[in-house]
Design an enzyme around this catalytic site. Sequence first.
Site: not given
Length: 339
Positions: A232, A245
Amino acid sequence: MAKPTAKNPPRESTADATGEKQRELQREQDRKDEAKGGQGGEKGQKEHKAVQAGTREQPEPPLPAQHMEKPGVEADMALRPQFDAPDYRGSGKLEGMAALITGGDSGIGRAVAVLFAREGADVAIVYLNSHEDAQETKRHVENEGRECLLIAGDVKDSKFCKDAVEKTVQRFDRLDVLVNNAAFQLHADKLEDVSDERLEETMKTNIFGYFYMARAAIPHLKKGACIINTGSVTGLRGSSHLLDYSATKGAIHAFTMSLASNLIDKGIRVNAIAPGPVWTPLNPADAPAGKVATFGEKTDMKRPAQPEELSPAYVFLASPVCSSYITGIVLPVTGSVGD
């Protein structure tokens, strides 16, 4: 195989329990958001025009202000993600190969499954419990003329991951590509809001699951095979509201480079893709509705990606004819300059 007991429940019930746990974590965060007042949308932003650089127009903000229950069902989204890439023409880049994709029922995973099939691969889909989405993905894979195996379960369970790989090999008699893509995401305004339970759910899903799947797959991978991990942009530059995350995504990037070094002598490549904001069920199943409406507009392209704008990158890294000399990279696909 051990019979289901209280200590050894059926895999599907374990997945359902995980789904309910994730929804309860979400409800807790929703209560905190409501206590702050408002839906979290940003006011006073300047008008702008999103960048369209592909072969068809993609949706742009404002997006439907929708908040969904976890894990999020693509079939229930007010604006369905674009995943089928109608202008992409297959050319046999993965002909005769077999791929396993975690989180393949929807979002990026579904888009990857469809293009892998279009390039000639049979596909196994690992997913938690969104059965309707999984069946829709299966239908699209089979429409491309390839086989699709659906495997429901929880990637936090190492035994399930081993069984999923074994089922894939039994069905297709080989495994050439592993795509680690399953993820859990839940925003938090401050670190104190990240409970032990939430931290464990995020870490075990996003990084333990990648380890478990790779460990199970490696004995079946031959020279020319590959592993692709979904990282990500948050793992590249962090995110103030996705603390746990982002930490897992940074770990995935480091894991990718480390495993690439570990497997290079076997001729097995390991790479990662770091998406920016992508319109999938993951996001309306996390952010408040007001923030969902403006999702992706802070990128240089002023809009989120659609899954079909990510999936060709996975084909590129999966195909030996495209990327046989590429291993250990983290490929940003972010809609911004310099990420």
